[in-house]
Design a protein around this motif. Structure first.
Motif, mmCIF file in Angstrom:
data_model
loop_
_atom_site.group_PDB
_atom_site.id
_atom_site.type_symbol
_atom_site.label_atom_id
_atom_site.label_comp_id
_atom_site.label_asym_id
_atom_site.label_seq_id
_atom_site.Cartn_x
_atom_site.Cartn_y
_atom_site.Cartn_z
ATOM 1 N N ILE A 153 0.836 -1.206 0.000
ATOM 2 C CA ILE A 153 0.000 0.000 0.000
ATOM 3 C C ILE A 153 0.867 1.250 0.000
ATOM 4 O O ILE A 153 0.589 2.230 -0.718
ATOM 5 C CB ILE A 153 -0.938 -0.007 1.220
ATOM 6 N N ASP A 156 2.330 1.961 -3.460
ATOM 7 C CA ASP A 156 1.364 1.992 -4.554
ATOM 8 C C ASP A 156 0.857 3.423 -4.740
ATOM 9 O O ASP A 156 0.085 3.934 -3.934
ATOM 10 C CB ASP A 156 0.203 1.044 -4.252
ATOM 11 N N ALA A 159 -2.955 3.903 -4.681
ATOM 12 C CA ALA A 159 -3.712 3.572 -3.471
ATOM 13 C C ALA A 159 -4.241 4.841 -2.809
ATOM 14 O O ALA A 159 -3.780 5.961 -3.088
ATOM 15 C CB ALA A 159 -2.835 2.796 -2.497
#
Length: 427
Positions: A153, A156, A159
């Motif tokens: 996460i 990313d 995200a």
């Protein structure tokens, strides 16, 4: 005229009242026994009510755990918040250790499939779970499951930004508590470096274009990086100082006040650590850095908010003392009958991180949480009964006399000025 008291005899007729008899003695004995049994019964009732309250509390926790896999996002969010509140305010080691993998699976599922706020709550719950379990095999198992999810996460770019910010903070604390390999700690620090270095002012003086939300992500990353810096070896601290000490001051020019403060505290922390490793450490650009820190400690720019300037000046006065003199403004934390002194930047960074997750329950954890007490070298928890605690407190009369004396002294001081008032006549 008051009526005569009746004493029923045989057949309900009035009997003669005797001064004292064996029957009365037995009745009195029964009365004492009845009083004793009532007190015993009250104590038993209190114990039973406490036990019932504990059972009700554990039942609620079980409901929360079951609700973390509910189809409704609102229900899952409420369950995560309920577990967070419970873990922040009570020591639940035995209850949690039996269900740690179930809770871990729920956190992992919420991190992967949840959205925004739910992911933030799950990330915070992971930290509280590790704080409850302490540093050991149990928390290591939890972290091995959640670390890949955190890093995925965090790295990313597509995200949710709030989830990335929460993972940046949670990954740092969970690494501090549960990581068993120092090389993995260094790898996590490099992960944080890959984020906050994007906020560095470039060598040509140009500033990177970063949104406020990404700046907050970089701020969380540098604070977690600084937290892990407190457990690095001396040789690694030397390498980091050589690599980052020239570049970290570039963050002091950031437009965001929280980033400037985070950078300043990290610089002070790094100076403290490198001087512990090498007392003869000499920084080449020391004078230029002190000029920057002094400017921030006396910042009077009108385009900045008053609260931001006040907070910034307060922090950077301490940072400047740390860089110039190696000094730290100590702070005393009182909890129960004990006290702890925050006397270094290392302790401050560690205390601030724990308090961010535990919140108002920090004093309770300082008293009862063996892991946190071990981190701050407080020794095993002190067991003080209620009678001793009551004896340590001042009585109601003492407080009343103290307040009365203070009121009297205050009134006398005010009367001196009232007597000297001058009447102002009309023109």
């Amino acid at each position: 005229m008051p009526r005569a008291k009746k004493r029923s005899g045989r057949g309900g007729q009035q009997g003669n009242v005797q001064p004292f008899s064996d029957e009365d003695s037995s009745i009195e004995t029964l009365s004492h026994c009845s009083s004793l049994s009532e007190r015993t019964s009250a104590a038993e009732d209190a114990g039973e009510s406490e036990e019932m309250a504990q059972e009700d509390f554990q039942y609620k926790l079980k409901v929360y755990i079951d609700s973390t896999v509910d189809k409704s996002a609102k229900t899952r969010q409420g369950a995560l918040d309920g577990l967070k509140t419970a873990m922040a305010t009570k020591i639940l080691y035995e209850f949690i250790s039996e269900r740690r993998m179930t809770i871990t699976d729920s956190i992992e599922r919420c991190l992967k499939k949840g959205k925004g706020v739910e992911q933030c709550a799950a990330a915070s719950l992971a930290c509280l779970l590790c704080i409850q379990l302490g540093s050991g095999i149990e928390s290591e198992e939890v972290f091995k499951t959640l670390k890949p999810v955190f890093k995925t996460i965090l790295n990313d770019g597509s995200a949710n930004i709030q989830a990335r910010q929460a993972c940046a903070t949670s990954l740092g604390l969970c690494t501090l508590v549960a990581e068993d390999d120092i090389m993995d700690v260094y790898a996590t620090m490099e992960c944080f470096e890959s984020l906050f270095t994007h906020s560095y002012v470039r060598e040509d003086g140009s500033r990177p274009s970063v949104s406020p939300q990404i700046t907050q992500l970089h701020t969380n990353a540098i604070l977690s990086w600084a937290l892990l810096l407190t457990i690095c070896t001396g040789s690694h601290i030397r390498d980091i100082a050589q690599k980052h000490l020239d570049k970290l001051p570039r963050l002091l020019e950031n437009d965001d006040v929280n980033m400037r403060i985070a950078a300043g505290e990290t610089i002070a922390l790094l100076f403290e650590l490198i001087r512990d490793v090498d007392p003869e450490f000499d920084y080449d650009d020391w004078e230029s850095l002190c000029v920057k820190l002094n400017a921030l400690a006396t910042d009077c720019n009108k385009h900045r908010a008053k609260n931001d300037k006040r907070k910034q000046r307060s922090v950077f006065r301490d940072v400047l003392k740390a860089v110039e003199e190696g000094d730290f403004q100590s702070e005393t934390i009182r909890f129960g009958t004990e006290r702890m002194v925050i006397d270094s930047w290392v302790r401050k960074r560690t205390y601030d991180t724990f308090r961010e997750f535990v919140g108002s329950g920090m004093n309770y954890h300082l008293q009862a949480n063996e892991f946190i007490r071990d981190v701050f070298e407080l020794g095993p928890p002190m067991l003080i009964d209620s009678a001793a605690l009551k004896a340590m407190k001042s009585s109601r009369l003492e407080r009343h006399l103290y307040n009365a004396a203070a009121f009297k002294a205050r009134t006398k001081a005010r009367n001196k000025f009232r007597d000297k008032r001058v009447d102002v006549g009309e023109f």
